[in-house]
Design an enzyme around this catalytic site. Structure first.
Site, PDB file in Angstrom:
ATOM      1  NE  ARG A   1      -3.320  -0.155   2.821  1.00 66.11           N
ATOM      2  CZ  ARG A   1      -4.598  -0.120   2.451  1.00 66.11           C
ATOM      3  NH1 ARG A   1      -5.157   1.015   2.127  1.00 66.11           N
ATOM      4  NH2 ARG A   1      -5.330  -1.212   2.442  1.00 66.11           N
TER       5      ARG A   1
ATOM      6  CB  SER B   1       5.808  -6.605   7.340  1.00 64.90           C
ATOM      7  OG  SER B   1       5.142  -5.408   7.168  1.00 64.90           O
TER       8      SER B   1
ATOM      9  CG  ASP C   1       3.758  -5.803   9.818  1.00 66.68           C
ATOM     10  OD1 ASP C   1       4.642  -6.135  10.629  1.00 66.68           O
ATOM     11  OD2 ASP C   1       3.094  -6.642   9.180  1.00 66.68           O
TER      12      ASP C   1
END
Ligand code: BGC
Length: 484
Positions: free
Chosen positions: A95, A164, A217
């Site tokens: 994203r 992440s 994350d």
């Protein structure tokens, strides 16, 4: 559930009961026993989580838990202002987002984002291909910046990067990849500074942007939660992968590098996906799944419940029941794709587990759509639903044990501990979520469990990274909150 096993059933008409169902029931019951997580076991697991967290803070290599330092010094508090970007890379989807911050009163004036997916061949290609792909998507997104975005003339765009995977950091905006997890496997990235790689790719794309913060994350999620609620002390991801982080006092971190300035608190990325305790119930199926995975021997805790693997545990158990206990009795051949890893997704498991219809129609639908199995007898559907239930319950209860380990590590520092959580497993799998909460109450007791608040922070990790870029931005240090 085991009632169909009564001896008298031998004399009953067997038309609707596939041959071998008794064997299937007994195999399911063994599976249930092998996956059992009574509260005493969970207590031992949470104690092991706590001791391994402590060991990991002593020095690197002391524990399975890496307890990675994040070098986050200022968690966002709401005062931040300006335009910031976030980039969230952690699974197949990534994203990019843009946020316009208006300070304490106005908070988030505008937020826009775009989701793209990493082609699977790029997940195993080269550094350049991966980072160029991401940088191009980011550059295209930046090109859509409206005139209302208020970037001050001459000011460089600033980015918070959520990455992440386990990264060993020596500052907030640098960090070497320790290992890939989930479906990623690009050998040359290991040991490289991923911020440098991203920064170089952005330069190749002529994108003038500066990475202010690179965080896991979990840390992004914690930061996103803290922006709104100062009781947020931990971040948890239950998605494709799983992990947790929490706010620790640096006085409790013996391995803090003596040459570096020591803030009062920082965020520790636990990397709990690699946790293990001898009390964790594990089956042959888990061993097979691990052995055949992209990273055997790694992330063994995560492989018991995260979104990437839960569906595959269930698929493997159904296949075993079909092969060894003739679960699909009437069907002449076992569907060949039942042996294909990951065809059954965690989303399918949640649909089957949550099927409350009398005839388990959703179980039938999933089995037909994925495996082409038509008209499975109700008794067979029930066994399949049981397998989903057993697998999810074990996973949710293990997560609860992990959370209790963190809560105990935070201890009496806060009257109320809020945990910001993100990830589709938690968000969409209602029964998983319910089992997790149920186990927290079992472990902590009603009163103490009420002080542990889990807050969903949807897509919070990318936003959290942008907020961390804001709270560490060089341009308005005077706006920083005094302490975290
Ligand atoms: C990674 C973690 C990450 C988690 C959730 C795990 O596989 O090792 O760094 O936080 O997935 O995305």
């Amino acid at each position: 559930m085991g009632s169909d096993r009564s001896k008298s059933s031998k004399n009953k008409p067997r038309k609707m009961i596939p041959k071998g169902l008794e064997a299937a029931h007994s195999m399911r019951d063994k599976f249930r026993n092998a996956c059992a997580t009574p509260v005493e076991t969970l207590r031992k697991i949470s104690q092991d989580m706590l001791s391994q967290m402590e060991a990991g803070l002593q020095s690197d290599g002391e524990s399975r838990l890496r307890m990675l330092l994040s070098f986050v010094e200022h968690l966002p508090c709401g005062n931040e202002t300006g335009l910031f970007y976030g980039l969230d890379l952690g699974g197949t989807n990534f994203r990019v987002l843009r946020v316009q911050l208006g300070g304490k009163e106005k908070r988030i004036l505008k937020q826009e984002s775009k989701v793209d997916s990493i082609p699977s061949e790029i997940m195993t290609s080269t550094n350049e291909e991966l980072f160029d792909y991401i940088a191009r998507v980011l550059a295209d997104f930046v090109a859509t910046e409206g005139v209302d975005c208020n970037l001050i003339l001459g000011q460089k765009r600033e980015l918070g990067f959520t990455f992440s995977f386990p990264v060993s950091q020596e500052s907030l905006n640098s960090g070497k990849l320790v290992k890939w997890t989930k479906g990623f496997a690009i050998a040359e990235t290991i040991g490289q500074d991923v911020v440098k790689e991203l920064q170089a790719a952005m330069e190749r794309c002529k994108l003038d942007m500066h990475v202010i913060a690179m965080v896991n994350d979990t840390t992004g999620t914690l930061a996103g939660g803290r922006y709104w609620n100062e009781d947020v002390m931990a971040g948890l991801i239950l998605g494709t992968g799983s992990n947790a982080c929490y706010v620790e006092q640096t006085s409790e971190i013996p391995k803090w590098p003596p040459s570096l300035p020591k803030p009062e608190e920082t965020v520790i990325n636990i990397e709990w996906g690699h946790f293990w305790s001898p009390h964790i119930p594990k089956t042959e199926i888990d061993d097979d799944l691990d052995a055949e995975s992209v990273h055997p021997g790694q992330q063994v805790f995560e492989k018991l419940f995260s979104g990437m693997y839960l569906g595959d545990i269930v698929r493997r158990m159904i296949l075993k029941l079909a092969e060894q206990a003739c679960l699909l009795g009437g069907v002449t051949e076992i569907p060949s794709n039942m042996a294909t890893p990951f065809v059954l997704r965690t989303r399918d498991v949640s649909i089957m587990h949550e099927d409350e219809s009398e005839n388990l129609e959703n179980v039938a639908r999933v089995m037909e759509t994925i495996f082409g199995l038509k008209e499975l007898p109700l008794e067979v559907r029930k066994v399949i639903k049981d397998v989903c239930e057993i697998t999810a319950a074990r996973g949710a209860r293990l997560v609860a044990a992990g959370i209790v380990g963190i809560v105990r590590k935070i201890g009496g520092r806060k009257k109320k501990i809020c945990i910001a959580i993100d990830g589709s497993l938690y968000e969409h799998y209602t029964k998983f979520r319910a089992k997790l909460h149920e186990a927290l109450v079992e472990l902590l007791g009603q009163e103490a469990a009420a002080k542990v608040v889990i807050e969903l922070s949807k897509d919070g990790s990318g936003l959290g990274a942008a907020l961390l870029a804001a709270s560490h931005s060089k341009k308005d240090l005077e706006d920083k909150c005094d302490k975290q």
